[in-house]
Design an enzyme around this catalytic site. Structure first.
Site, short mmCIF file in Angstrom:
data_model
loop_
_atom_site.label_atom_id
_atom_site.label_comp_id
_atom_site.label_asym_id
_atom_site.label_seq_id
_atom_site.Cartn_x
_atom_site.Cartn_y
_atom_site.Cartn_z
N CYS A 125 0.69 -1.20 -0.22
CA CYS A 125 -0.11 -0.21 -0.25
C CYS A 125 0.60 1.17 0.04
CB CYS A 125 -1.06 0.15 1.54
SG CYS A 125 -1.95 1.54 1.67
N CYS A 151 -0.65 3.86 2.14
CA CYS A 151 -0.36 3.80 3.63
C CYS A 151 1.45 4.37 3.95
CB CYS A 151 -0.63 2.39 3.95
SG CYS A 151 -2.41 1.83 3.23
N ASP A 152 2.04 3.79 2.67
CA ASP A 152 3.85 3.40 2.85
C ASP A 152 4.46 3.99 2.91
OD1 ASP A 152 2.30 1.72 5.76
OD2 ASP A 152 2.85 -0.23 4.18
#
Length: 346
Positions: free
Chosen positions: A169, A172-173
């Protein structure tokens, strides 16, 4: 019923040896049963518990190979969940959600639901240790929030560097410090891969797209954006062979050109998979409408499904956003939808 039931090896063996006795001890009825353990499940639990619905939540035991708490437990730092100005780990966030669910009276059972019968009212649910016995639980309504698992390549070295340079992701990261101003790689050739590569150019010094075929599967507009971006280099006819690191973090990827069979090392500090997700819907397949990929179809603007009383929330019905905050929002929606449904049964 206990507030929390931790199932261990001893209890598993007891279930196998004396299933009828234990199923009788455990069989109970709930107005609303929640299946899942991520942000959608716990948000639904919090809302339902505060509404005096006394929900039961089955958080699973390594369901789909993931610990209770879902995909977030495999994430290191989370900086984009509102209310936490300082980064926290995915496990810390889920621990807080779980604690809040319990505080308001949710019964949490650490077992995996492996069978559901939506053809009867009330619904019937069986845990994996009791599939051949009486239902573990009956319920007037179900909030189904089992999530979706990112597809992985299972490369040599992948497990060692998962969340230490490898992620599924980018949103997300991607902003994590270890990726900033470093060369990064995205595996995939579809719209998601192009979107993630574009996103990562905000943080990485360069982004390589690793594409097995000699063309992108993405839409024309997404292809053009990727091809015109100076920070993106597309490696066609290329596959990944091994994740390489220094024992702590990823720092290279061994790749191969499938046309020439030439192998080489690509110096990257981040590897992001964009090859799709698999929704955890196997136990309700054929009982509720899903799309071609297996995601549960919901009525737009709600969590209602084709089965009245069965509500889907989180990534199990969201193939697009797949964020903790959107999952939590749909968990709230599912709780309100389920509460309304149950109240109208009286």
């Amino acid at each position: 019923m206990y507030k929390t039931i931790q199932t261990n090896t001893l209890i598993q063996s007891l279930y196998k040896s004396t299933p009828n006795i234990l199923s009788l001890q455990r069989m109970a009825h709930s107005k609303v049963t929640i299946v899942g353990s991520g942000p959608a499940a716990h948000t639904a639990a919090i809302y339902l518990a505060r509404a005096e619905m006394k929900p039961t939540l089955f958080e699973g035991m390594l369901a789909n190979g993931i610990a209770a708490g879902g995909q977030l437990t495999t994430t290191t730092e989370i900086e984009n969940f509102p209310g936490f100005p300082k980064a926290l780990t995915g496990s810390e966030l889920m621990d807080k959600m779980r604690e809040q669910s319990i505080r308001f009276g949710t019964d949490i059972i650490t077992e995996t639901i492996s069978k559901i019968d939506l053809s009867t009212r009330p619904f019937k649910l069986w845990s994996e240790f009791n599939e051949d016995g009486e239902p573990t639980m009956t319920s007037d309504a179900i909030v189904f929030a089992t999530g979706a698992s990112a597809k992985r390549l299972h490369l040599p070295g992948e497990d060692q560097y998962w969340q230490k340079g490898i992620s599924a992701c980018a949103v997300c990261d991607g902003a994590v410090p270890i990726f900033r101003n470093k060369p990064l790689a995205v595996v995939g050739g579809g719209d998601s891969a192009c979107e993630e590569a574009q996103f990562l150019t905000k943080y990485g010094s360069k982004v390589f797209m690793i594409v097995r075929k000699d063309y992108l599967r993405a839409s024309t507009i997404m292809q053009k954006r990727a091809e015109k971006n100076d920070k993106i280099e597309i490696l066609y006819n290329t596959v990944s062979l091994e994740a390489i690191g220094d024992g702590k973090l990823l720092n290279a990827l061994r790749i191969k050109n499938v046309k020439t069979n030439e192998e080489s090392e690509l110096q990257v500090n981040g590897l992001f998979y964009a090859i799709g997700h698999t929704p955890a819907t196997k136990i309700v397949q054929g009982q509720v409408d899903t799309d071609e990929a297996g995601y549960i179809k919901t009525v737009p603007g709600s969590t209602l499904t084709s089965a009245p009383g069965f509500f889907a929330a989180g990534d199990v019905q969201d193939a697009r956003y797949r964020q903790a905050v959107t999952s939590a929002g749909s968990g709230c929606m599912a709780a309100l939808d389920a509460e309304k449904y149950v109240s109208e049964l009286d």
